[in-house]
Scaffold this motif. Sequence first.
Motif, PDB file in Angstrom:
ATOM      1  N   ASN A 101       2.977   4.989  -8.975  1.00  0.00           N
ATOM      2  CA  ASN A 101       1.968   5.840  -8.332  1.00  0.00           C
ATOM      3  C   ASN A 101       2.438   7.280  -8.200  1.00  0.00           C
ATOM      4  O   ASN A 101       2.261   7.940  -7.173  1.00  0.00           O
ATOM      5  CB  ASN A 101       1.580   5.285  -6.955  1.00  0.00           C
ATOM      6  CG  ASN A 101       0.912   3.938  -7.035  1.00  0.00           C
ATOM      7  OD1 ASN A 101       1.569   2.917  -6.897  1.00  0.00           O
ATOM      8  ND2 ASN A 101      -0.389   3.925  -7.293  1.00  0.00           N
ATOM      9  N   SER A 159       0.827  -1.204   0.000  1.00  0.00           N
ATOM     10  CA  SER A 159       0.000   0.000   0.000  1.00  0.00           C
ATOM     11  C   SER A 159       0.862   1.254   0.000  1.00  0.00           C
ATOM     12  O   SER A 159       0.462   2.288  -0.517  1.00  0.00           O
ATOM     13  CB  SER A 159      -0.914   0.018   1.234  1.00  0.00           C
ATOM     14  OG  SER A 159      -0.129   0.001   2.429  1.00  0.00           O
ATOM     15  N   HIS A 160       2.078   1.146   0.558  1.00  0.00           N
ATOM     16  CA  HIS A 160       2.974   2.288   0.606  1.00  0.00           C
ATOM     17  C   HIS A 160       4.376   1.806   0.955  1.00  0.00           C
ATOM     18  O   HIS A 160       4.573   0.656   1.369  1.00  0.00           O
ATOM     19  CB  HIS A 160       2.515   3.324   1.632  1.00  0.00           C
ATOM     20  CG  HIS A 160       2.678   2.874   3.057  1.00  0.00           C
ATOM     21  ND1 HIS A 160       1.844   1.930   3.627  1.00  0.00           N
ATOM     22  CD2 HIS A 160       3.587   3.225   4.016  1.00  0.00           C
ATOM     23  CE1 HIS A 160       2.226   1.714   4.877  1.00  0.00           C
ATOM     24  NE2 HIS A 160       3.271   2.488   5.129  1.00  0.00           N
ATOM     25  N   LYS A 167       8.611   6.295   4.592  1.00  0.00           N
ATOM     26  CA  LYS A 167       9.402   7.472   4.228  1.00  0.00           C
ATOM     27  C   LYS A 167      10.897   7.290   4.486  1.00  0.00           C
ATOM     28  O   LYS A 167      11.724   7.911   3.840  1.00  0.00           O
ATOM     29  CB  LYS A 167       8.908   8.696   5.003  1.00  0.00           C
ATOM     30  CG  LYS A 167       7.602   9.259   4.487  1.00  0.00           C
ATOM     31  CD  LYS A 167       7.259  10.541   5.218  1.00  0.00           C
ATOM     32  CE  LYS A 167       6.011  11.179   4.631  1.00  0.00           C
ATOM     33  NZ  LYS A 167       5.668  12.456   5.298  1.00  0.00           N
ATOM     34  N   ARG A 191       0.311  10.353  -6.912  1.00  0.00           N
ATOM     35  CA  ARG A 191       0.097  10.683  -5.500  1.00  0.00           C
ATOM     36  C   ARG A 191       1.083  11.729  -4.993  1.00  0.00           C
ATOM     37  O   ARG A 191       0.978  12.201  -3.866  1.00  0.00           O
ATOM     38  CB  ARG A 191       0.266   9.431  -4.639  1.00  0.00           C
ATOM     39  CG  ARG A 191      -0.743   8.318  -4.897  1.00  0.00           C
ATOM     40  CD  ARG A 191      -0.384   7.155  -3.973  1.00  0.00           C
ATOM     41  NE  ARG A 191      -1.203   5.985  -4.179  1.00  0.00           N
ATOM     42  CZ  ARG A 191      -0.978   4.804  -3.612  1.00  0.00           C
ATOM     43  NH1 ARG A 191       0.054   4.681  -2.790  1.00  0.00           N
ATOM     44  NH2 ARG A 191      -1.754   3.782  -3.850  1.00  0.00           N
ATOM     45  N   GLY A 245       3.418   7.841  -1.923  1.00  0.00           N
ATOM     46  CA  GLY A 245       2.190   8.065  -1.171  1.00  0.00           C
ATOM     47  C   GLY A 245       1.638   6.804  -0.536  1.00  0.00           C
ATOM     48  O   GLY A 245       2.305   5.784  -0.419  1.00  0.00           O
ATOM     49  N   HIS A 246       0.357   6.896  -0.128  1.00  0.00           N
ATOM     50  CA  HIS A 246      -0.326   5.812   0.584  1.00  0.00           C
ATOM     51  C   HIS A 246      -1.684   5.599  -0.051  1.00  0.00           C
ATOM     52  O   HIS A 246      -2.322   6.545  -0.532  1.00  0.00           O
ATOM     53  CB  HIS A 246      -0.473   6.186   2.060  1.00  0.00           C
ATOM     54  CG  HIS A 246      -0.793   5.019   2.960  1.00  0.00           C
ATOM     55  ND1 HIS A 246      -1.953   4.291   2.836  1.00  0.00           N
ATOM     56  CD2 HIS A 246      -0.094   4.459   3.985  1.00  0.00           C
ATOM     57  CE1 HIS A 246      -1.978   3.335   3.753  1.00  0.00           C
ATOM     58  NE2 HIS A 246      -0.845   3.413   4.457  1.00  0.00           N
ATOM     59  N   ASP A 247      -2.137   4.336  -0.032  1.00  0.00           N
ATOM     60  CA  ASP A 247      -3.452   4.011  -0.591  1.00  0.00           C
ATOM     61  C   ASP A 247      -4.560   4.869   0.020  1.00  0.00           C
ATOM     62  O   ASP A 247      -5.480   5.309  -0.674  1.00  0.00           O
ATOM     63  CB  ASP A 247      -3.775   2.525  -0.351  1.00  0.00           C
ATOM     64  CG  ASP A 247      -3.175   1.644  -1.434  1.00  0.00           C
ATOM     65  OD1 ASP A 247      -2.684   2.197  -2.429  1.00  0.00           O
ATOM     66  OD2 ASP A 247      -3.202   0.409  -1.268  1.00  0.00           O
ATOM     67  N   ILE A 261       6.810   2.937  -4.412  1.00  0.00           N
ATOM     68  CA  ILE A 261       5.436   3.442  -4.440  1.00  0.00           C
ATOM     69  C   ILE A 261       5.379   4.785  -3.739  1.00  0.00           C
ATOM     70  O   ILE A 261       5.813   4.921  -2.587  1.00  0.00           O
ATOM     71  CB  ILE A 261       4.480   2.444  -3.763  1.00  0.00           C
ATOM     72  CG1 ILE A 261       4.496   1.115  -4.522  1.00  0.00           C
ATOM     73  CG2 ILE A 261       3.067   3.001  -3.690  1.00  0.00           C
ATOM     74  CD1 ILE A 261       3.720   0.019  -3.834  1.00  0.00           C
ATOM     75  N   GLY A 286       3.415   7.318   3.738  1.00  0.00           N
ATOM     76  CA  GLY A 286       4.044   6.926   2.491  1.00  0.00           C
ATOM     77  C   GLY A 286       5.170   7.842   2.060  1.00  0.00           C
ATOM     78  O   GLY A 286       5.194   9.037   2.360  1.00  0.00           O
ATOM     79  N   CYS A 287       6.105   7.273   1.329  1.00  0.00           N
ATOM     80  CA  CYS A 287       7.255   8.015   0.815  1.00  0.00           C
ATOM     81  C   CYS A 287       6.811   8.987  -0.276  1.00  0.00           C
ATOM     82  O   CYS A 287       5.971   8.660  -1.115  1.00  0.00           O
ATOM     83  CB  CYS A 287       8.265   7.021   0.256  1.00  0.00           C
ATOM     84  SG  CYS A 287       9.789   7.747  -0.343  1.00  0.00           S
ATOM     85  N   ASP A 288       7.347  10.199  -0.262  1.00  0.00           N
ATOM     86  CA  ASP A 288       7.050  11.188  -1.297  1.00  0.00           C
ATOM     87  C   ASP A 288       8.313  11.439  -2.123  1.00  0.00           C
ATOM     88  O   ASP A 288       9.417  11.041  -1.748  1.00  0.00           O
ATOM     89  CB  ASP A 288       6.567  12.492  -0.668  1.00  0.00           C
ATOM     90  CG  ASP A 288       5.703  13.299  -1.642  1.00  0.00           C
ATOM     91  OD1 ASP A 288       5.662  12.937  -2.838  1.00  0.00           O
ATOM     92  OD2 ASP A 288       5.105  14.295  -1.203  1.00  0.00           O
TER      93      ASP A 288
END
Length: 1089
Positions: A707, A659-660, A663, A710, A680-682, A678, A688-690
Amino acid sequence: MAMVLDSFVTRCTASMEEFAGQEACGALGIGDDVRCLLATLRRVQAVVSHEERSRVLSAKVDAWVAQVKDAMYEADDVLDVSMVEGGKMLAEGDSPPTPKARCSLMFSCFKPASAPKFHHEIGFTFREIDAKLREIEEEMPRLPAGSSHSESRREWFSRGICSNFSDAIRPLAVGTQVQKSLDGLVPRMIREGKKKVHVLAIVGAVGIGKTTLAREIYNDERITETFPIRVWVKMTNDLTDVDFLKKIIIGAGGGVNVGEIESKEELLGILSSTLSKRFLIVLDDLDNPGIWDDLLKDPLGDGVARGRILITTRSEEVATGMKAMVHRVDKMDAENGWALLCRQALPECSSEELASLKDVGIKIVERCDGHPLAIKMVAGVLRSRGKSKVEWEMVMISDVWSMRPIIPELPQALYLSYVDLPSELKECFLHCSLYPEELPIQRFGLIRRWIAEGLVSDRDNKLLEDSAEEYYAELVSRNLLQPDAGNLDQCWITHDLLRSLARFLITDESILISGQQRLSTDPLSSLSKPRHLTLCNMESRFDDPISVKQQMSLRSLMLFNSPNVRSIDNLIESASCLRVLDLSKTALGALPKSIGNLLHLRYLNLDETQVRDIPSSIGFLINLETLSLQNCQRLQRLPWTVKALLQLRCLSLTGTSLSHVPKGVGDLKNLNYLAGLIIGHDNGGPEGCDLDNLQTLSELRLLHIENLDRATSGAAALANKPFLKDLHLCEQAPLIEEQQSEQEQENQEDQKATEEEEKEVLDVTNSQFSREESIKASEKIWNELTPPQSIEKLVIKNYRGGKFPNWLTGPKLGILFPSLVYLDIDNCMSCTALPALGLLNQLQSLQISNADSVITIGPEFLGAASSSSATASFPKLEVLKLRNMKKLEEWSLALEENHILLPCLKSLHIQFCPKLKALPEGLKNVSLRELHVEGTYSLTEIKDLPRISDDLQLKDNRALQRISSLPVLQSLTIDNCPKLKHVSGLDTLQHLMLAFPPSTETFYFDELIIFWSIAFPRWLELLIQKRDGLRRFELQCSLSLLRSCLDGGKNWSIVQQIPEVRITSTDGKRYIRYNKHRCIYETNAQSED
């Protein structure tokens, strides 16, 4: 690997010297202990270096060698512990580490103790190792007075070596002897005889070229035409009767559910029915003549087809026992051996340069005693010496030629090829023998295992992976590794004798177990300290293959071809010194928490397993360099503790269900390979990592991002990436909202007209607003992402923007991407125009797929308007593919007179472009080798391509009516082009292949109904009658049309004009094979069944 002790001691001494100067050593208070051990190591290193060559030449392992090696392994382990614990003490100040944090129970070399005494235990271990080495010194040979171990080393890389291994794909069979044998044996094999099954044996000494000759026969065009069923079986000692029969059945195309059958009698029956056509079965390296009477004689004799058995063997008795016709392979004469040596060692050398080397070259060939394998191995050595006659003479007078063979039948040239390797490459080559014989070695995993084992040295400030690639290329150059012909990313050890040599040299520390083989009677079971364990063909449950005591010394554990293994928890818990752990392609469902105890672990491969979760204890693996989770489809979570893996160099997450990604990945500054990241996050959460988290990853060579939609900002994500070569940018595939709306409307009950109209307007407005916002957001992020100039491969997928990013559309595209070789643009559905990609001066491969909004491709695609000077568009492009472009109607390649168009293009693929009306006229100036056109439903003709030479393939082109003016085309394939009625101007056509699916049996041509089931179309008759040069005709059609081609049938008069004909029914069950010159006519279509 006792035979490369020199490299191990040198490496360990260098690591100890580095540690002695670090603050961590001082924090533990063990500086004096480390320096004492270091002094002893330097003395040992001097003796080891001095004795290395004499030990290699004598193939003798003295007792002191094994003792030094064990001490080095202990020193290597304690050095790992010291670096970790010293680092913790520096981070925590003077306070001692807690029992949980200090991981003192992780190692067999330490007993549990209270935390304050832990650093004293480390010091004690250093002193203990030092004492052992001092005792061993008494047994070691004395270093001669005045000698020094620091000697200059010759540059050992082969001249001109590169990463392209295409020249080494197949063995070069040179000389008139091989060709003469081939020309004599092939006609005898295809000639009809009285026997239903005829056996031919190629007999000769080991390394004489039996397998090479058999492979040439197997791949000969005459053989492939005569025997539609061909099976190659490599005979090995552990090949059971059941597995042998399965290999033949599967190879012959009868492998449906055969893998589940264990009854020999049932398999024999299947074998008889599977061999329904003429067959050739090659049994390579056969040493048991009983296989004919016990397994093959009855089922082959009862079968319906005639066939040939070709065996290679060292034994005349095997050939006699099978009543085979014998062909003995002779040794190469001096001239043919010299020709082979030249082609292998100096393929690009001039005749004058070769002449100066011929006298010494002939002497080297004579030392090889006419063995092609030996000549090839020596050629690998000579390639590293260049054109220097002095260097060649040094090879000729090497002591290796006079030493006693260490393995019976092993040519000295093979041992010479090993002895000549530098120590680092010796270790890397020996490591390759840990892989099962029947499986290829994957290059990517191999080089990272080398690194994990510490076999790759820092050189010239190069990345370890780059150095490892050079090691790999050097082993290929020296003919020790052979790239796979079908996949250059994998390889094999070049010959079984080389594998036997490598296995012999590491017998003292490696174990390979296949299936449920027991080691109670195996000499390997007596190894007290095995370092490498390879398990192959294991069942779901198996007892510990080696004792717990043996497990404690393991440094590598690899499983192969064991898809049912679900757990090896006991092994993991006992093998505390593991560096390499490969559990890929097993049924492993979870990792035990004890995985965190493997502090030494550098390489962990869980590819294609069933793991659902990674335990947080993985964060304790602070030495981990490679974590591969590729295609773990059930994996949904990655623990936040991965951010503690500060030594991680490779993280592969492609094909998971995550899902992510936490970070903390951005803190792993040593990463050079990051795939499946991936963004961001679902659920939109902050975990989630940006893109911004990637700023500090300056060592990246490969980055695959998913993704991307995101992302909130991408301004600096690709900045400070000077080494990045492979970049994959992907958004989540957009939903097709129009289809969703239609489906919802179909499922709704009837409502009032006004309510429906209001809802439709609202839905359309909201949908349009959402789409526009998505497009703007996508364009903003992508415009901020500017790939560095170092990029060589770029993939853009699922981009939602309405126009391509600014960095891909400007007039300076060639300057921005001076190194770009490969570009793949996929599913950019909103972009209406393609960038000026013709400006990319180094681009070799371009693929554009699913560009649904592109209606026209014009001159701007070539970048023609960007320059007024004489230049070329796509100057180095070799492969161009346009796929699934649903709205593409027009493609123009019109250029000004001073522009050159596609000068290097070799292959063009146009697939599923249903509205494309015509091929661009500019193609007539392009020297294409192959053109594939499929699913272009509006294309009516293909004409005026005077420079297409090799192959034209046409499939599912429903409107195609005319093919003309292709004067140098040699091969044409037409599959399901029902309206075709005119074919002309194919002056050099040699091969024609037609396929008529059952659905195309009846079509209209000029108001006449042509029934394909009873006649050929008129254009085909005319083409065959006019084309005297047509050599081969292949046809796939209905059974009724096939029977019309039988001898005496309606179309026989057409068929019999062609030298070679193959016709098969659509279901593949019926066939006609005809060869005019060899008087071959075979068919199973006479009956009406």
